[in-house]
Design a protein around this motif. Structure first.
Motif, PDB file in Angstrom:
ATOM      1  N   PRO A 203       0.809  -1.217   0.000  1.00 60.02           N
ATOM      2  CA  PRO A 203       0.000   0.000   0.000  1.00 60.02           C
ATOM      3  C   PRO A 203       0.847   1.273   0.000  1.00 60.02           C
ATOM      4  CG  PRO A 203      -0.669  -1.475   1.766  1.00 60.02           C
ATOM      5  CD  PRO A 203       0.590  -2.041   1.195  1.00 60.02           C
ATOM      6  N   PRO A 207       1.983   5.992  -7.638  1.00 60.76           N
ATOM      7  CA  PRO A 207       1.477   5.207  -8.778  1.00 60.76           C
ATOM      8  C   PRO A 207       2.258   5.323 -10.078  1.00 60.76           C
ATOM      9  CG  PRO A 207       0.011   7.027  -8.254  1.00 60.76           C
ATOM     10  CD  PRO A 207       1.052   7.013  -7.189  1.00 60.76           C
ATOM     11  N   PRO A 212       1.167  -0.392  -8.656  1.00 62.51           N
ATOM     12  CA  PRO A 212       0.025   0.536  -8.542  1.00 62.51           C
ATOM     13  C   PRO A 212      -0.382   1.126  -9.892  1.00 62.51           C
ATOM     14  CG  PRO A 212       1.992   1.460  -7.508  1.00 62.51           C
ATOM     15  CD  PRO A 212       2.304   0.037  -7.826  1.00 62.51           C
ATOM     16  N   LEU A 216      -4.165   0.926 -11.241  1.00 60.54           N
ATOM     17  CA  LEU A 216      -4.960   2.150 -11.412  1.00 60.54           C
ATOM     18  C   LEU A 216      -5.301   2.405 -12.882  1.00 60.54           C
ATOM     19  CD1 LEU A 216      -3.333   4.442  -8.691  1.00 60.54           C
ATOM     20  CD2 LEU A 216      -5.393   3.047  -8.533  1.00 60.54           C
ATOM     21  N   THR A 335      -2.741  -6.374  -1.688  1.00 60.07           N
ATOM     22  CA  THR A 335      -2.270  -5.110  -2.273  1.00 60.07           C
ATOM     23  C   THR A 335      -3.201  -4.654  -3.393  1.00 60.07           C
ATOM     24  OG1 THR A 335       0.002  -5.648  -1.692  1.00 60.07           O
ATOM     25  CG2 THR A 335      -0.306  -4.003  -3.425  1.00 60.07           C
ATOM     26  N   TYR A 339      -5.472  -1.102  -3.425  1.00 58.32           N
ATOM     27  CA  TYR A 339      -5.491  -0.033  -4.446  1.00 58.32           C
ATOM     28  C   TYR A 339      -6.859   0.091  -5.106  1.00 58.32           C
ATOM     29  CZ  TYR A 339      -0.480   0.690  -4.086  1.00 58.32           C
ATOM     30  OH  TYR A 339       0.772   1.008  -3.623  1.00 58.32           O
ATOM     31  N   ARG A 347      -6.261   8.811  -4.316  1.00 59.30           N
ATOM     32  CA  ARG A 347      -6.018   8.765  -5.771  1.00 59.30           C
ATOM     33  C   ARG A 347      -5.947  10.164  -6.364  1.00 59.30           C
ATOM     34  NH1 ARG A 347     -10.025   4.318  -8.311  1.00 59.30           N
ATOM     35  NH2 ARG A 347      -9.813   2.825  -6.647  1.00 59.30           N
TER      36      ARG A 347
END
Ligand SMILES: NC(=O)c1ccc[n+]([C@@H]2O[C@H](COP(=O)([O-])OP(=O)(O)OC[C@H]3O[C@@H](n4cnc5c(N)ncnc54)[C@H](O)[C@@H]3O)[C@@H](O)[C@H]2O)c1
Length: 371
Positions: A203, A207, A212, A216, A335, A339, A347
């Protein structure tokens, strides 16, 4: 700087953590506050990569304090060391993204090389002023990377005896810092140690990094970029395992030594991204019924991209009884789920600083801005 409460100090370490608002530094601070009685001063410049939200739970803890500053600012570093009087220093502050190092290598010289030399010089002055008991107990841990060893051929692994062969400006800056740490131990006797950790996930990672970013962009319905043919192998270490290893090295490592940290959790990038997509298919299926894997897009490779990283952490296991606990499939699943939470504040904060654009490629002309 708010001083951590004095009553917890006696007998318990006072740990100066640089870069404590970053991905691994914040995990280390969370670990220290939850699992030890240490007092922590977090010294961080709050660059684009900082994630203060990762320490929301620490702010009210009387054993925690924060000060904003640059590790390359000698006066400020000497001042906080004199005021905080650390038992140990754990130095994580750095520029860390390989793609950005291709665009702006001078930033990496500033934070990673000059910053580390500045920390070492201030630590040495402070250490020399201490009594013999404090001097014997003092530790300076430089948190480095396995990328200093370059790409690993065949089925082999790197360990503490491997030759340095950095291939990116990032790796070169960390290798340079490692050499200064070693030199401060050899030349001045500073009780300094080095950790060479491998690719880390979990975490609160900014990003721009592979995991990540894949999650995303997948959730945003955008193409998920995979560099080159995606056959590069990485050895993935959960951030909580990395943080625990750093504490073990601080508490029990031998000055002058380095310790490789890895988990033998090896994935080809393309397989890892596919696995992430499959997990997202279960968590947040696409409306059209297709897998998120349909969004994977192979893009031009990163210049100088290392093909394979693999670490043998046997020394850490044998000498300090460290083993990874979260680095397997369950850690990856947690994880991905973390996300995928609907935490728009986190975000949005990241998006304001990084819109997902390709770095380290578009403007190779910019790499001429050397120091
Ligand atoms: N992330 C990984 O996979 C990985 C693996 C092995 C080793 N490392 C090393 O671990 C350390 C931490 O990595 P991370 O992923 O948490 O980094 P990160 O990029 O997430 O965070 C870096 C932190 O350092 C701070 N910082 C940067 N320059 C600074 C300066 N000049 N002065 C003070 N603070 C500054 C930033 O504000 C940020 O909070 C780095 O030294 C990195 O080389 C990282």
């Amino acid at each position: 700087m708010r001083q951590p409460a004095a009553e917890t100090v006696d007998g318990d370490p006072r740990i100066l953590v640089t870069g404590g608002c970053g991905f691994i530094g914040a995990a280390l601070i969370r670990y220290l506050l939850a699992q030890t009685r240490a007092c922590v001063l977090n010294f961080d410049a709050l660059t684009y990569a900082a994630m203060p939200a990762a320490l929301n739970g620490a702010a009210a803890n009387p054993r925690y304090a924060f000060e904003q500053g640059d590790v390359a600012d000698g006066r400020h570093v000497r001042d906080i060391i004199a005021r905080f009087r650390p038992t140990w220093i754990c130095h994580l502050a750095a520029e860390t993204h390989v793609d950005r190092s291709i665009d702006r290598p001078a930033d990496f010289v500033h934070s990673n090389v000059t910053g580390t030399c500045t920390m070492l010089a201030a630590a040495l002055t402070y250490w020399r002023e201490q009594g013999s008991r404090e001097r014997a107990h003092f530790r300076f841990l430089h948190v480095s990377t396995d990328e200093v060893f370059g790409s690993v051929a065949g089925e082999g692994c790197v360990d503490e005896t491997s030759p340095y062969a950095p291939n990116s400006p990032y790796a070169a800056s960390k290798a340079s810092a490692d050499h200064f740490v070693r030199a401060y131990h050899q030349t001045y006797g500073l009780p300094a140690l080095i950790s060479n950790g491998t690719n880390t996930f979990g975490p609160y990672q900014f990003p721009e990094k592979l995991i990540p970013r894949a999650i995303l962009t997948a959730l945003a319905g955008k193409p998920i970029p995979v560099y080159g043919d995606g056959c590069q192998v990485r050895d993935w270490l959960h951030v909580d395992d990395h943080a625990r290893a750093l504490y073990r090295i601080l508490a029990g490592g031998r000055p002058g030594e380095s310790y490789a940290i890895g988990s033998a959790n090896r994935w080809r990038n393309r397989d890892l991204v596919r696995e992430i997509c499959h997990q997202l298919d279960a968590l947040q299926p696409r409306r059209d019924g297709h897998s998120h894997a349909a969004q994977i897009a192979f893009v031009d490779d990163r210049p100088g991209h290392d093909q394979r990283y693999a670490v043998d952490a046997g020394k850490l296991r044998r000498e300090l009884d460290w083993r990874p606990a979260n680095s397997g499939t369950a850690g990856l699943r947690d994880t991905v789920a973390w996300y995928a939470r609907p935490d728009t504040a986190w975000r949005d904060a990241c998006r304001a600083r990084y819109a997902g654009e390709r770095l380290g490629w578009a403007d190779m002309a910019g790499c001429g801005d050397g120091p």
